[in-house]
Write a protein that holds these residues in place. Structure first.
Motif, PDB file in Angstrom:
ATOM      1  N   LYS A 420       0.847  -1.203   0.000  1.00 21.16           N
ATOM      2  CA  LYS A 420       0.000   0.000   0.000  1.00 21.16           C
ATOM      3  C   LYS A 420       0.883   1.254   0.000  1.00 21.16           C
ATOM      4  CE  LYS A 420      -4.017  -2.099   0.289  1.00 21.16           C
ATOM      5  NZ  LYS A 420      -3.724  -2.982  -0.857  1.00 21.16           N
ATOM      6  N   VAL A 421       0.376   2.294  -0.640  1.00 24.81           N
ATOM      7  CA  VAL A 421       1.134   3.545  -0.744  1.00 24.81           C
ATOM      8  C   VAL A 421       0.331   4.676  -0.090  1.00 24.81           C
ATOM      9  CG1 VAL A 421       2.067   5.245  -2.368  1.00 24.81           C
ATOM     10  CG2 VAL A 421       2.238   2.803  -2.890  1.00 24.81           C
ATOM     11  N   SER A 422       0.989   5.475   0.761  1.00 21.55           N
ATOM     12  CA  SER A 422       0.324   6.633   1.371  1.00 21.55           C
ATOM     13  C   SER A 422       0.836   7.916   0.718  1.00 21.55           C
ATOM     14  CB  SER A 422       0.614   6.668   2.870  1.00 21.55           C
ATOM     15  OG  SER A 422       1.971   7.006   3.069  1.00 21.55           O
ATOM     16  N   ALA A 423       0.084   9.001   0.911  1.00 22.50           N
ATOM     17  CA  ALA A 423       0.522  10.290   0.363  1.00 22.50           C
ATOM     18  C   ALA A 423       1.894  10.655   0.945  1.00 22.50           C
ATOM     19  CB  ALA A 423      -0.500  11.365   0.686  1.00 22.50           C
ATOM     20  N   ASP A 424       2.134  10.237   2.192  1.00 22.08           N
ATOM     21  CA  ASP A 424       3.410  10.530   2.824  1.00 22.08           C
ATOM     22  C   ASP A 424       4.569   9.795   2.128  1.00 22.08           C
ATOM     23  OD1 ASP A 424       4.272  12.200   4.934  1.00 22.08           O
ATOM     24  OD2 ASP A 424       5.012  10.381   5.948  1.00 22.08           O
ATOM     25  N   ASP A 425       4.316   8.546   1.712  1.00 24.49           N
ATOM     26  CA  ASP A 425       5.343   7.805   0.953  1.00 24.49           C
ATOM     27  C   ASP A 425       5.720   8.584  -0.305  1.00 24.49           C
ATOM     28  OD1 ASP A 425       5.120   5.716   2.764  1.00 24.49           O
ATOM     29  OD2 ASP A 425       3.704   4.575   1.523  1.00 24.49           O
ATOM     30  N   VAL A 426       4.693   9.149  -0.958  1.00 24.93           N
ATOM     31  CA  VAL A 426       4.943   9.880  -2.203  1.00 24.93           C
ATOM     32  C   VAL A 426       5.739  11.154  -1.902  1.00 24.93           C
ATOM     33  CG1 VAL A 426       3.905  10.950  -4.241  1.00 24.93           C
ATOM     34  CG2 VAL A 426       2.831   8.935  -3.214  1.00 24.93           C
ATOM     35  N   ARG A 427       5.382  11.825  -0.806  1.00 22.50           N
ATOM     36  CA  ARG A 427       6.110  13.052  -0.429  1.00 22.50           C
ATOM     37  C   ARG A 427       7.598  12.737  -0.214  1.00 22.50           C
ATOM     38  NH1 ARG A 427       8.020  14.753   4.018  1.00 22.50           N
ATOM     39  NH2 ARG A 427       6.975  13.153   5.232  1.00 22.50           N
ATOM     40  N   VAL A 428       7.871  11.645   0.513  1.00 18.82           N
ATOM     41  CA  VAL A 428       9.266  11.252   0.781  1.00 18.82           C
ATOM     42  C   VAL A 428       9.995  10.988  -0.540  1.00 18.82           C
ATOM     43  CG1 VAL A 428      10.725   9.452   1.789  1.00 18.82           C
ATOM     44  CG2 VAL A 428       8.805  10.377   3.100  1.00 18.82           C
ATOM     45  N   ALA A 429       9.328  10.278  -1.458  1.00 18.39           N
ATOM     46  CA  ALA A 429       9.948   9.977  -2.759  1.00 18.39           C
ATOM     47  C   ALA A 429      10.192  11.265  -3.541  1.00 18.39           C
ATOM     48  CB  ALA A 429       9.057   9.032  -3.565  1.00 18.39           C
ATOM     49  N   ARG A 430       9.228  12.175  -3.480  1.00 21.48           N
ATOM     50  CA  ARG A 430       9.361  13.442  -4.194  1.00 21.48           C
ATOM     51  C   ARG A 430      10.553  14.236  -3.667  1.00 21.48           C
ATOM     52  NH1 ARG A 430       5.081  16.079  -7.292  1.00 21.48           N
ATOM     53  NH2 ARG A 430       3.325  15.093  -6.282  1.00 21.48           N
ATOM     54  N   GLU A 431      10.798  14.109  -2.362  1.00 23.00           N
ATOM     55  CA  GLU A 431      11.920  14.841  -1.761  1.00 23.00           C
ATOM     56  C   GLU A 431      13.241  14.093  -1.921  1.00 23.00           C
ATOM     57  OE1 GLU A 431      10.487  15.501   2.194  1.00 23.00           O
ATOM     58  OE2 GLU A 431       9.083  17.056   1.526  1.00 23.00           O
ATOM     59  N   GLY A 432      13.277  13.042  -2.732  1.00 21.79           N
ATOM     60  CA  GLY A 432      14.546  12.385  -3.040  1.00 21.79           C
ATOM     61  C   GLY A 432      14.741  11.041  -2.367  1.00 21.79           C
ATOM     62  N   GLY A 433      13.713  10.515  -1.687  1.00 25.97           N
ATOM     63  CA  GLY A 433      13.809   9.177  -1.119  1.00 25.97           C
ATOM     64  C   GLY A 433      14.098   9.197   0.368  1.00 25.97           C
ATOM     65  N   PRO A 434      14.039   8.004   0.985  1.00 21.37           N
ATOM     66  CA  PRO A 434      14.238   7.921   2.437  1.00 21.37           C
ATOM     67  C   PRO A 434      15.619   8.434   2.841  1.00 21.37           C
ATOM     68  CG  PRO A 434      14.197   5.735   1.430  1.00 21.37           C
ATOM     69  CD  PRO A 434      13.809   6.696   0.373  1.00 21.37           C
ATOM     70  N   LYS A 435      15.664   9.192   3.924  1.00 21.31           N
ATOM     71  CA  LYS A 435      16.954   9.742   4.390  1.00 21.31           C
ATOM     72  C   LYS A 435      17.686   8.689   5.213  1.00 21.31           C
ATOM     73  CE  LYS A 435      16.458  14.114   3.023  1.00 21.31           C
ATOM     74  NZ  LYS A 435      15.882  13.606   1.750  1.00 21.31           N
ATOM     75  N   PRO A 436      18.965   8.429   4.883  1.00 23.99           N
ATOM     76  CA  PRO A 436      19.709   7.462   5.682  1.00 23.99           C
ATOM     77  C   PRO A 436      20.022   8.009   7.072  1.00 23.99           C
ATOM     78  CG  PRO A 436      21.107   8.414   3.983  1.00 23.99           C
ATOM     79  CD  PRO A 436      19.739   8.983   3.796  1.00 23.99           C
ATOM     80  N   PHE A 437      20.397   7.089   7.963  1.00 26.16           N
ATOM     81  CA  PHE A 437      20.675   7.423   9.362  1.00 26.16           C
ATOM     82  C   PHE A 437      21.613   8.620   9.512  1.00 26.16           C
ATOM     83  CE2 PHE A 437      23.833   6.980  12.727  1.00 26.16           C
ATOM     84  CZ  PHE A 437      23.026   7.112  13.848  1.00 26.16           C
ATOM     85  N   LEU A 438      22.700   8.620   8.723  1.00 25.20           N
ATOM     86  CA  LEU A 438      23.712   9.675   8.867  1.00 25.20           C
ATOM     87  C   LEU A 438      23.111  11.067   8.707  1.00 25.20           C
ATOM     88  CD1 LEU A 438      27.083   8.964   7.061  1.00 25.20           C
ATOM     89  CD2 LEU A 438      26.645   9.449   9.455  1.00 25.20           C
TER      90      LEU A 438
END
Ligand code: HEC
Ligand code: HEC
Ligand code: HEC
Length: 472
Positions: A420-438
């Motif tokens: 399932k995909v949420s609007a928040d998942d799309v926002r994260v992708a739009r901003e360049g993807g999940p941010k790594p820990f660092l």
């Protein structure tokens, strides 16, 4: 790779055959040099140096300036033409090797691993020499500066890469495995020392280094994209692809009923893989097919999901009331991929079922394709799907919620409906993807460093006081 080199060499021999003895002596010296340069050119394609060092949209070859997106900020690829003023014209062979294999520049500063020296470290002496000959003698010098990379503190401290290298850089040349056939060893060298498949396809640890051992090639994030598991596992990996299909994917970026290449994989194919001779691609396939399988709990392979929608009411979304996702699909996608998702028979517009972008256990590549489209030119022919996340295009632009609804419609209808995909998942992708820990930890890093500095200062003051007391 070799066959083209031989062709170039025989051409050269035939051109040099006629002049007198004195000239023949010169060509004796020139011969190995020309062959070496040609070998270097081919290696630069297999290693995909241009993907980063040649700016897209008509940048001069290898003159740099292209910002490689990293979660820390853009890292700008430098000018590696033999320009004395702005390129690597003054690099000696030893300095060139140090840049490629140890990530250290001529001036001794450290490169960021956006330059894939962690892979090139495996290059043989002969191949680094050929690359050097090519860059010094066959690339046109461009006296043009590039913008400086400016990462935020503390990533701006290049010396910190010395620590990172000590932890993660395996500064070793490629060693063929005597237990494997020659073809597999050749594929291993092409994949690991040159084409750096693992830079994208292997998951990274908290400090952004490729994980070692078992997770090798089991899948990793590249910004908003996900480079899937390409180990030999028949369900989770590419063990279920035939050798021909894998070869065709690398050569063209598309295999009917399986997958198409967009994003970073399209770039790797466009600049590098499509230009490799078939023997090299066959070697890569032979190598992939014996990479240790990494399985999971998926019931069927990514390309095994879905079927055409056949019910007229279903197709119109009427059975689900006014399905918001169907409305977006009908307006933005159906004219190419068809109302029932089958695509066109020529496979110019692919089917959305039996498609790894919709059948995987994550929706990254579906979302990223909708946001960024497909733009891949192979053998002179463009394969193009518009980008629906494009800020500049008002007509096509879809909101986060619309893309979420659309993705859920496509996944339910044609792909893995458990995802399932949420609007928040799309926002994260739009901003360049999940941010790594660092990157997430950066806000805490500066206070932590200040704290450490204060503690050190306090310790020094205490020490000085005690000394002062003793002196009295
Ligand atoms: C995935 C992107 C990428 C690829 C592929 C790549 N490079 Fe780089 N390279 C970079 C970036 C980015 C930098 C600058 C890094 C920095 O500023 O720390 C760089 C820096 C360099 C430098 C240091 C130059 C200097 O003095 O600043 C050399 C030399 C170099 N690359 C050569 C090569 C060669 C040769 C190849 C192919 C065999 C290659 N690179 C492939 C991204 C890449
Ligand atoms: C710059 C990053 C990058 C590099 C380098 C790279 N890949 Fe990929 N690869 C990806 C991404 C991202 C995808 C997903 C593309 C898509 O679905 O549009 C992908 C997809 C694939 C697929 C299709 C898998 C599927 O299930 O759809 C295969 C096979 C593959 N890559 C093999 C390779 C091999 C072999 C190499 C090295 C010779 C390589 N890749 C190098 C990023 C990369
Ligand atoms: C103008 C025609 C066109 C439109 C409109 C279009 N597509 Fe595509 N789509 C393509 C083409 C062309 C490809 C890539 C074919 C290839 O690589 O050979 C593609 C590929 C894809 C892929 C596979 C990408 C991958 O990386 O594996 C997905 C998923 C997809 N489209 C979904 C959509 C969705 C959802 C929409 C509606 C927002 C849409 N498409 C609209 C033409 C189109």
């Amino acid at each position: 790779m070799k066959s083209q080199g031989c062709a170039a060499l025989s051409l050269l021999l035939s051109l040099c055959a006629c002049p007198g003895l004195a000239r023949a002596q010169d060509t004796q010296d020139a011969k190995p040099e020309a062959a070496l340069i040609e070998r270097g050119r081919q290696l630069s394609i297999a290693a995909d140096c241009a993907a980063c060092h040649t700016a897209p949209k008509g940048g001069a070859p290898f003159a740099g300036g292209y910002g490689i997106e990293s979660p820390m900020g853009d890292i700008i690829a430098t000018n590696i033409t033999p320009s004395q003023s702005h390129g690597i014209g003054s690099y000696t062979l030893a300095q060139f090797r140090a840049a490629l294999r140890e990530g250290v520049r001529k001036d001794g500063t450290h490169l960021y691993p956006a330059m894939p020296y962690t892979a090139y470290t495996q290059l043989t002496d002969a191949d680094t020499q050929a690359l050097y000959a090519y860059f010094m003698h066959a690339v046109k010098p461009v006296d043009q500066p590039v913008a400086e990379t400016k990462l935020p503190f503390p990533f701006s401290i290049r010396a910190s890469m010395a620590v990172w290298n000590a932890l993660f850089l395996k500064d070793e040349r490629f060693k063929p495995d005597p237990a494997q056939p020659e073809l597999v060893n050749r594929g291993a060298y092409l994949s690991n020392a040159l084409a750096h498949c693992s830079a994208c396809h292997t998951p990274r640890n908290m400090l952004m280094a490729e994980q070692v051992g078992k997770p090798f090639l089991s899948g990793g994030s590249v910004g908003p994209w996900f480079a899937p598991n390409i180990t030999s596992d028949p369900v989770q990996g590419v063990g279920g692809w035939s050798d021909d299909e894998l070869l065709q994917y690398m050569k063209t970026g598309r295999v009917q009923g399986k997958a198409q290449a967009a994003g970073p994989m399209a770039e790797a194919i466009e600049h590098s893989l499509q230009h490799l001779p078939d023997e090299d691609l066959k070697a890569i396939v032979a190598y992939l097919k014996q990479v240790a399988p990494v399985g999971g709990d998926a019931a069927k392979p990514r390309y095994g999901y879905g079927e055409a929608a056949h019910d007229e009411f279903d197709m119109r979304g009427l059975t689900q009331g006014a399905d918001a996702g169907w409305r977006v699909f009908s307006g933005s996608c159906a004219h190419c991929h068809q109302a029932n998702g089958t695509g066109t028979s020529s496979n110019e517009y692919p089917s959305l079922f039996n498609n790894t972008a919709t059948g995987g256990d994550r929706a990254d590549n579906l979302i990223a394709t909708i946001l960024h489209g497909v733009n891949r030119t192979v053998q002179g022919k463009p394969h193009f799907m518009p980008a629906f996340g494009d800020e500049a295009s008002y007509t096509d632009r879809l909101s986060d919620q619309e893309i979420a609804d659309l993705s859920n419609y496509v996944l339910t209808r044609y792909g893995n409906h458990a995802v399932k995909v949420s609007a928040d998942d799309v926002r994260v992708a739009r901003e360049g993807g999940p941010k790594p820990f660092l990157v997430k930890a950066r806000p805490a890093m500066v206070p932590a460093m200040v704290l450490v500095a204060l503690l050190l200062l306090a310790a020094v003051i205490a020490l000085l006081r005690r000394r002062g007391q003793r002196a009295h």
